[in-house]
Write an enzyme that holds these catalytic residues in place. Structure first.
Site, PDB file in Angstrom:
ATOM      1  N   LEU A  25      44.909 147.243  99.323  1.00  0.00           N
ATOM      2  CA  LEU A  25      45.736 148.302  99.931  1.00  0.00           C
ATOM      3  C   LEU A  25      46.050 148.033 101.401  1.00  0.00           C
ATOM      4  CD1 LEU A  25      44.320 151.589  98.341  1.00  0.00           C
ATOM      5  CD2 LEU A  25      46.589 150.612  98.028  1.00  0.00           C
TER       6      LEU A  25
ATOM      7  N   ARG B 199      56.212 134.164 102.754  1.00  0.00           N
ATOM      8  CA  ARG B 199      56.155 133.155 101.677  1.00  0.00           C
ATOM      9  C   ARG B 199      57.548 132.846 101.136  1.00  0.00           C
ATOM     10  NH1 ARG B 199      51.955 136.284  98.303  1.00  0.00           N
ATOM     11  NH2 ARG B 199      52.297 137.774  99.992  1.00  0.00           N
TER      12      ARG B 199
ATOM     13  N   ASP C  24      55.416 143.138 100.709  1.00  0.00           N
ATOM     14  CA  ASP C  24      54.746 141.899 101.129  1.00  0.00           C
ATOM     15  C   ASP C  24      55.463 140.680 100.543  1.00  0.00           C
ATOM     16  OD1 ASP C  24      52.855 140.432 102.462  1.00  0.00           O
ATOM     17  OD2 ASP C  24      51.338 140.587 100.899  1.00  0.00           O
ATOM     18  N   GLY C  25      55.365 139.572 101.261  1.00  0.00           N
ATOM     19  CA  GLY C  25      55.882 138.312 100.727  1.00  0.00           C
ATOM     20  C   GLY C  25      57.085 137.746 101.471  1.00  0.00           C
TER      21      GLY C  25
ATOM     22  N   ARG D 287      53.027 147.318  95.242  1.00  0.00           N
ATOM     23  CA  ARG D 287      52.834 146.230  96.200  1.00  0.00           C
ATOM     24  C   ARG D 287      53.542 144.994  95.671  1.00  0.00           C
ATOM     25  NH1 ARG D 287      48.153 144.608 100.222  1.00  0.00           N
ATOM     26  NH2 ARG D 287      49.122 142.705 100.958  1.00  0.00           N
TER      27      ARG D 287
ATOM     28  N   ARG E 108      59.865 132.292 109.235  1.00  0.00           N
ATOM     29  CA  ARG E 108      59.408 133.547 108.630  1.00  0.00           C
ATOM     30  C   ARG E 108      60.400 134.698 108.862  1.00  0.00           C
ATOM     31  NH1 ARG E 108      54.270 134.232 107.329  1.00  0.00           N
ATOM     32  NH2 ARG E 108      54.331 136.406 107.960  1.00  0.00           N
TER      33      ARG E 108
ATOM     34  N   ASN F 199      49.680 144.252 112.436  1.00  0.00           N
ATOM     35  CA  ASN F 199      50.817 143.343 112.651  1.00  0.00           C
ATOM     36  C   ASN F 199      51.100 143.042 114.123  1.00  0.00           C
ATOM     37  OD1 ASN F 199      52.796 144.556 109.807  1.00  0.00           O
ATOM     38  ND2 ASN F 199      51.334 142.845 109.927  1.00  0.00           N
ATOM     39  N   TRP F 200      50.558 143.875 115.040  1.00  0.00           N
ATOM     40  CA  TRP F 200      50.725 143.584 116.477  1.00  0.00           C
ATOM     41  C   TRP F 200      50.106 142.233 116.838  1.00  0.00           C
ATOM     42  CZ3 TRP F 200      54.278 146.214 118.854  1.00  0.00           C
ATOM     43  CH2 TRP F 200      54.491 147.565 118.578  1.00  0.00           C
TER      44      TRP F 200
ATOM     45  N   SER G  21      52.281 147.283 110.313  1.00  0.00           N
ATOM     46  CA  SER G  21      50.922 147.850 110.354  1.00  0.00           C
ATOM     47  C   SER G  21      50.329 147.719 111.755  1.00  0.00           C
ATOM     48  CB  SER G  21      50.022 147.113 109.353  1.00  0.00           C
ATOM     49  OG  SER G  21      49.748 145.808 109.832  1.00  0.00           O
ATOM     50  N   THR G  22      49.254 148.455 112.003  1.00  0.00           N
ATOM     51  CA  THR G  22      48.570 148.336 113.305  1.00  0.00           C
ATOM     52  C   THR G  22      48.094 146.889 113.498  1.00  0.00           C
ATOM     53  OG1 THR G  22      46.594 149.201 112.191  1.00  0.00           O
ATOM     54  CG2 THR G  22      47.786 150.737 113.577  1.00  0.00           C
TER      55      THR G  22
HETATM   56  C1  FPP Z   1      54.997 141.499 104.981  1.00  0.00           C
HETATM   57  O1  FPP Z   1      55.420 140.200 104.707  1.00  0.00           O
HETATM   58  C2  FPP Z   1      56.081 142.264 105.592  1.00  0.00           C
HETATM   59  C3  FPP Z   1      56.056 142.747 106.853  1.00  0.00           C
HETATM   60  C4  FPP Z   1      54.922 142.580 107.750  1.00  0.00           C
HETATM   61  C5  FPP Z   1      57.199 143.462 107.435  1.00  0.00           C
HETATM   62  C6  FPP Z   1      58.106 144.190 106.512  1.00  0.00           C
HETATM   63  C7  FPP Z   1      59.443 144.257 107.144  1.00  0.00           C
HETATM   64  C8  FPP Z   1      60.624 144.232 106.519  1.00  0.00           C
HETATM   65  C9  FPP Z   1      60.749 144.283 105.068  1.00  0.00           C
HETATM   66  C10 FPP Z   1      61.918 144.143 107.278  1.00  0.00           C
HETATM   67  C11 FPP Z   1      62.162 145.134 108.347  1.00  0.00           C
HETATM   68  C12 FPP Z   1      61.891 146.553 107.964  1.00  0.00           C
HETATM   69  C13 FPP Z   1      62.802 147.542 107.900  1.00  0.00           C
HETATM   70  C14 FPP Z   1      62.377 148.920 107.551  1.00  0.00           C
HETATM   71  C15 FPP Z   1      64.227 147.323 108.129  1.00  0.00           C
HETATM   72  P1  FPP Z   1      54.574 138.970 105.267  1.00  0.00           P
HETATM   73  O2  FPP Z   1      55.280 138.489 106.474  1.00  0.00           O
HETATM   74  O3  FPP Z   1      53.143 139.384 105.481  1.00  0.00           O
HETATM   75  O4  FPP Z   1      54.697 137.976 104.082  1.00  0.00           O
HETATM   76  P2  FPP Z   1      53.629 136.867 103.621  1.00  0.00           P
HETATM   77  O5  FPP Z   1      52.438 137.591 103.080  1.00  0.00           O
HETATM   78  O6  FPP Z   1      54.363 136.123 102.566  1.00  0.00           O
HETATM   79  O7  FPP Z   1      53.336 136.035 104.827  1.00  0.00           O
END
Ligand code: FPP
Length: 253
Positions: free
Chosen positions: A200, A29, A25-26, A193, A38, A73-74, A70-71
């Site tokens: 979680l 940000r 995560d992150g 995390r 992003r 994220n769609w 994640s589901t």
């Molecule tokens: C969460 O960060 C991260 C994701 C939703 C996607 C994770 C993907 C990658 C690390 C890159 C591609 C993956 C592979 C396996 C090559 P966020 O966007 O929710 O961050 P935020 O909480 O700071 O907004």
């Protein structure tokens, strides 16, 4: 467990986690702090994925599960979903040879069928190519959600009750476990995390029953091999009791 660390890195002799799962995560940000889109955060996050896969293999971790999509994220803007799928395809294509060379088996947990066809095809080709590799499993959670996974497991079990004479008494913890995407895999010993949130987020809820959890404020694109090793040292100093009392004292909880 075989460990192949670089000079200056030390992990001691205590048990390492066999299975590590990471909530990456992150990225957003990280990009926002730099006034970037992003997607730049996700691109940088892909580089961290490469570094941590390499580190895990060199350290001797047997299973690394990464929560990549994640589901939920769609529901992100279409442009971000598209960019994430593009990065995933790029990663698979770029890493395929190295996975094979390094004896790493790719695995996918989640609704693979929901991914774009071209991503699915590249995944399938890599899954097939690496299926007999034994050094490490890299398990990508893609369109994954624990509640969906458990619902699917219950549906499959219900079908067996209705059509194959399975009785409700046959529903055991082992049977439920066998119907999850992670069937055949040990539960994660350690869940990391990044990004500092204390939840979680629908990740491995059943499998996390006795996982150790480590939350770091570091944003995923800034996460390094050095911090990863520090977290493993922290894990090695924890006492896992699995609900029983301590080996050293009768006052454990
Ligand atoms: C969460 O960060 C991260 C994701 C939703 C996607 C994770 C993907 C990658 C690390 C890159 C591609 C993956 C592979 C396996 C090559 P966020 O966007 O929710 O961050 P935020 O909480 O700071 O907004």
């Amino acid at each position: 467990m075989k460990s192949n660390l670089m000079q200056g890195e030390s992990l001691g002799l205590k048990t390492l986690p066999r299975h590590i799962a990471i909530i990456m995560d992150g990225n957003g940000r990280w990009a926002k702090k730099r006034l970037m889109n992003r997607v730049r955060g996700h691109e940088q996050g892909s580089d961290t994925v490469r570094a941590i896969v390499t580190a895990s293999r060199e350290i001797g971790i047997k299973i690394l599960t990464l929560y990549a999509f994640s589901t939920e994220n769609w529901a992100r803007p279409e442009s971000e979903v598209k960019a994430l799928m593009g990065l995933l395809k790029k990663f698979i294509l770029a890493e395929r040879e190295d996975l094979q060379k390094n004896n790493i088996r790719l695995n996918v947990i989640g609704q693979k069928h929901r991914l774009p066809l071209d991503v699915c095809q590249e995944l399938d080709a890599t899954l097939e190519l690496t299926q007999n590799n034994e050094e490490m499993i890299l398990s990508l959670a893609l369109s994954y959600g624990s509640r969906e996974e458990l619902t699917m497991a219950m549906q499959k079990i219900a079908v067996k009750i209705a059509s194959k004479g399975l009785s409700p008494d046959d529903i055991t913890e082992d049977l439920v476990t066998a119907h999850l995407y992670t069937s055949g895999m040990p539960d994660p010993d350690l869940i990391i995390r990044t990004g500092g949130e204390y939840r979680l987020s629908n990740f491995l809820l059943w499998q996390a029953a006795y996982s150790e959890i480590y939350i770091t404020e570091t944003l995923w694109p800034d996460f390094t091999r050095d911090e990863f090793i520090e977290i493993l040292k922290n894990f090695q100093n924890r006492e896992r009791r699995f609900g029983k009392v301590s080996c050293n004292t009768s006052n454990g909880g």
